[in-house]
Design a protein around this motif. Structure first.
Motif, PDB file in Angstrom:
ATOM      1  N   ASN B  63      32.557  43.989  24.710  1.00  0.00           N
ATOM      2  CA  ASN B  63      33.591  43.026  25.498  1.00  0.00           C
ATOM      3  C   ASN B  63      33.245  41.400  25.527  1.00  0.00           C
ATOM      4  O   ASN B  63      31.749  41.236  26.134  1.00  0.00           O
ATOM      5  CB  ASN B  63      33.752  43.471  26.888  1.00  0.00           C
ATOM      6  CG  ASN B  63      34.694  42.643  27.721  1.00  0.00           C
ATOM      7  OD1 ASN B  63      34.479  41.943  28.588  1.00  0.00           O
ATOM      8  ND2 ASN B  63      36.014  42.764  27.253  1.00  0.00           N
ATOM      9  N   LEU B  64      33.813  40.590  25.134  1.00  0.00           N
ATOM     10  CA  LEU B  64      33.346  39.092  24.986  1.00  0.00           C
ATOM     11  C   LEU B  64      34.061  38.279  26.278  1.00  0.00           C
ATOM     12  O   LEU B  64      33.835  37.092  26.852  1.00  0.00           O
ATOM     13  CB  LEU B  64      33.588  38.428  23.931  1.00  0.00           C
ATOM     14  CG  LEU B  64      32.480  38.898  22.755  1.00  0.00           C
ATOM     15  CD1 LEU B  64      32.888  38.243  21.548  1.00  0.00           C
ATOM     16  CD2 LEU B  64      31.068  38.701  23.179  1.00  0.00           C
ATOM     17  N   GLY B  65      35.360  38.667  26.414  1.00  0.00           N
ATOM     18  CA  GLY B  65      36.166  37.724  27.334  1.00  0.00           C
ATOM     19  C   GLY B  65      37.678  37.368  26.558  1.00  0.00           C
ATOM     20  O   GLY B  65      37.576  37.175  25.224  1.00  0.00           O
ATOM     21  N   ASP B  66      38.695  36.946  27.226  1.00  0.00           N
ATOM     22  CA  ASP B  66      39.847  36.862  26.447  1.00  0.00           C
ATOM     23  C   ASP B  66      39.948  35.524  25.827  1.00  0.00           C
ATOM     24  O   ASP B  66      40.610  35.596  24.663  1.00  0.00           O
ATOM     25  CB  ASP B  66      41.141  36.917  27.429  1.00  0.00           C
ATOM     26  CG  ASP B  66      40.894  35.752  28.438  1.00  0.00           C
ATOM     27  OD1 ASP B  66      39.775  35.436  28.888  1.00  0.00           O
ATOM     28  OD2 ASP B  66      41.782  35.210  28.734  1.00  0.00           O
ATOM     29  N   GLY B  67      39.158  34.605  26.023  1.00  0.00           N
ATOM     30  CA  GLY B  67      38.895  33.421  25.230  1.00  0.00           C
ATOM     31  C   GLY B  67      38.448  33.613  23.969  1.00  0.00           C
ATOM     32  O   GLY B  67      38.732  33.090  22.923  1.00  0.00           O
ATOM     33  N   ALA B  68      37.329  34.407  23.952  1.00  0.00           N
ATOM     34  CA  ALA B  68      36.668  34.691  22.753  1.00  0.00           C
ATOM     35  C   ALA B  68      37.394  35.586  21.883  1.00  0.00           C
ATOM     36  O   ALA B  68      37.329  35.092  20.558  1.00  0.00           O
ATOM     37  CB  ALA B  68      35.232  35.685  23.152  1.00  0.00           C
ATOM     38  N   TYR B 176      36.156  32.738  28.796  1.00  0.00           N
ATOM     39  CA  TYR B 176      37.007  33.056  29.750  1.00  0.00           C
ATOM     40  C   TYR B 176      38.008  32.102  30.328  1.00  0.00           C
ATOM     41  O   TYR B 176      37.426  31.199  30.230  1.00  0.00           O
ATOM     42  CB  TYR B 176      36.204  33.712  31.245  1.00  0.00           C
ATOM     43  CG  TYR B 176      35.339  35.008  30.835  1.00  0.00           C
ATOM     44  CD1 TYR B 176      35.966  36.521  30.799  1.00  0.00           C
ATOM     45  CD2 TYR B 176      33.930  34.741  30.486  1.00  0.00           C
ATOM     46  CE1 TYR B 176      35.247  37.375  30.552  1.00  0.00           C
ATOM     47  CE2 TYR B 176      33.365  36.005  30.211  1.00  0.00           C
ATOM     48  CZ  TYR B 176      33.835  37.319  30.261  1.00  0.00           C
ATOM     49  OH  TYR B 176      33.166  38.614  29.936  1.00  0.00           O
ATOM     50  N   TYR B 177      39.068  32.647  30.294  1.00  0.00           N
ATOM     51  CA  TYR B 177      40.332  31.800  31.028  1.00  0.00           C
ATOM     52  C   TYR B 177      40.457  30.446  30.198  1.00  0.00           C
ATOM     53  O   TYR B 177      39.990  29.405  30.971  1.00  0.00           O
ATOM     54  CB  TYR B 177      40.020  31.385  32.544  1.00  0.00           C
ATOM     55  CG  TYR B 177      39.587  32.633  33.319  1.00  0.00           C
ATOM     56  CD1 TYR B 177      40.510  33.590  33.330  1.00  0.00           C
ATOM     57  CD2 TYR B 177      38.166  32.662  33.993  1.00  0.00           C
ATOM     58  CE1 TYR B 177      39.933  34.809  34.362  1.00  0.00           C
ATOM     59  CE2 TYR B 177      38.155  33.650  34.915  1.00  0.00           C
ATOM     60  CZ  TYR B 177      38.761  34.633  34.846  1.00  0.00           C
ATOM     61  OH  TYR B 177      38.495  36.008  35.580  1.00  0.00           O
ATOM     62  N   PRO B 178      40.791  30.417  28.771  1.00  0.00           N
ATOM     63  CA  PRO B 178      40.977  29.145  28.395  1.00  0.00           C
ATOM     64  C   PRO B 178      42.145  28.389  28.720  1.00  0.00           C
ATOM     65  O   PRO B 178      43.186  28.476  28.105  1.00  0.00           O
ATOM     66  CB  PRO B 178      40.971  29.385  26.788  1.00  0.00           C
ATOM     67  CG  PRO B 178      41.228  30.889  26.952  1.00  0.00           C
ATOM     68  CD  PRO B 178      41.126  31.480  28.258  1.00  0.00           C
ATOM     69  N   ASP B 179      42.172  27.753  30.017  1.00  0.00           N
ATOM     70  CA  ASP B 179      43.470  27.136  30.392  1.00  0.00           C
ATOM     71  C   ASP B 179      43.486  25.710  30.540  1.00  0.00           C
ATOM     72  O   ASP B 179      43.616  24.995  29.610  1.00  0.00           O
ATOM     73  CB  ASP B 179      43.626  27.856  31.813  1.00  0.00           C
ATOM     74  CG  ASP B 179      43.955  29.525  31.855  1.00  0.00           C
ATOM     75  OD1 ASP B 179      44.299  29.782  30.925  1.00  0.00           O
ATOM     76  OD2 ASP B 179      43.735  30.018  32.683  1.00  0.00           O
ATOM     77  N   ALA B 180      43.474  24.950  31.715  1.00  0.00           N
ATOM     78  CA  ALA B 180      43.414  23.827  32.222  1.00  0.00           C
ATOM     79  C   ALA B 180      42.229  22.901  31.292  1.00  0.00           C
ATOM     80  O   ALA B 180      42.452  21.979  30.703  1.00  0.00           O
ATOM     81  CB  ALA B 180      43.252  23.286  33.600  1.00  0.00           C
TER      82      ALA B 180
END
Lengths: 119, 240
Positions: B63-68, B176-180
């Motif tokens: 598991n790497l994260g949603d951004g990865a 993680y969390y590639p947002d703002a």
């Protein structure tokens, strides 16, 4: 400082430096990570060899007791070490991410090539 | 894989209960679209369920994260020469009926990034208080730094073209969390960003990424990431 205490500190610092060099020689510790430990060993050796140095630093930072200087330097060393490891972990994590992504992409391209051959 | 100039990517982590229905709904609306699920090291049957529903699965061994996971999807799209990528969440929140409009905006209006916003339409959404505060703060930060109003900075429903993909596969893209932070970095990179109204639903099963105490960590992480993007904006502008 008592002569026995002085000798013990010198011997301990020499053992620490020797142990680090053995670890580097056996490739169990990389050269870049041994640097901080060797600096620690040298610092302990200098303090043990010349107690005037501790008194001088205590005077510089206006510490009441020279012992608190040793504690201060010890804590500072541990903090630098922790920060150093955090930087290393961050860099390793980035490399791990890239490796994992490459493995996943290679695996899927292999799967696609196998499916094409089967068709 | 089907031949198309665009690819749908769905990052998924332990989404065996949602992923099948999400793929089915997309296939009903855009049957020609190739779908790639990026299984981000799930411990359940996400991979087999997605494959059984006809999606190609790219599996992260850990598991790497949603951004990865999104980044892996962009890299896959670039490797296979796709011109556009539409990113949807695996939990069925995003309505695939909006995909054709996002594609049209990418193709005809020549935008580099299209963000699907749930707040631009007429429907009202109930968002937990803490998350609403976070969204407001980051909308303001985006408006100050980019001089553009983004109403839904946390939306994962996005379409990007090749230019944006090439920027997103670089090291900076957050795990993680590639947002703002990504919106701001994209602006510094000279990418053209546009929002369009989309429909969103509540997730059917499982927990959202923004549950529990994670909004507090999210705000902290996002502030630091935005600070990093702003401080290297010249480097980003010159190609990082």
């Amino acid at each position: 400082m008592d002569i026995k205490q002085k000798l013990l500190s010198i011997i301990l610092s020499l053992i620490l430096m020797g142990f680090i060099l053995v670890l580097v020689k056996k490739r169990k510790l990389r050269e870049e990570y041994s640097l901080l430990w060797l600096i620690t060993g040298i610092t302990i050796f200098c303090f043990a060899a010349s107690e005037q140095l501790i008194y001088f630093i205590a005077h510089l930072v206006k510490a009441i007791s020279p012992v608190s200087v040793i504690y201060l330097l010890g804590i500072m060393f541990l903090m630098i070490l922790c920060l150093h490891f955090s930087v290393t972990i961050s860099s390793l994590k980035t490399k791990l991410k890239e490796l994992t992504q490459q493995i996943a992409l290679l695996e899927v391209s292999h799967k696609e090539a196998t499916n094409k051959k089967a068709d | 894989m089907k031949k198309s100039d665009y690819l749908i990517i769905i990052p998924a982590y332990n989404e065996e209960k949602n992923i099948g229905e999400t793929i089915k709904t997309i296939q009903k609306v855009v049957p020609e679209a190739p779908i790639v699920v990026i299984d981000d090291g799930s411990s359940d049957h996400t991979e087999s369920v997605a494959e059984a529903h006809g999606a190609l699965v790219v599996s992260h061994p850990i598991n790497l994260g949603d951004g990865a996971a999104r980044q892996t999807g962009f890299q896959y799209a670039l490797n296979n020469n796709y011109d556009y990528v539409i990113n949807l969440d695996a939990d069925g929140q995003h309505a695939p009926q909006d995909i054709p409009r996002i594609l049209e905006a990418l193709r005809k209006e020549k935008h580099d990034i299209i963000i699907g916003s749930r707040f631009l339409g007429s429907r009202k959404y109930t968002i937990p208080f803490l998350r609403r505060v976070g969204m407001f703060i980051f909308s303001v930060i985006i408006a100050i730094t980019t001089r553009q109003r983004i109403s839904d900075p946390t939306s994962g429903f996005r379409g990007v073209n090749k230019k944006a993909m090439k920027f997103y596969v670089k090291v900076f893209y957050p795990e993680y969390y590639p947002d703002a932070d990504v919106i701001i970095a994209s602006h510094f990179a000279g990418l053209n960003i546009q929002e369009i109204p989309v429909d969103m639903h509540q997730r059917t099963y499982g927990k959202s990424l923004h549950s529990g105490l994670s909004p507090i960590y999210y705000i902290f992480k996002m502030c630091l990431s935005i600070f990093a993007s702003i401080s290297i904006r010249r480097r980003i502008h010159n190609g990082y």
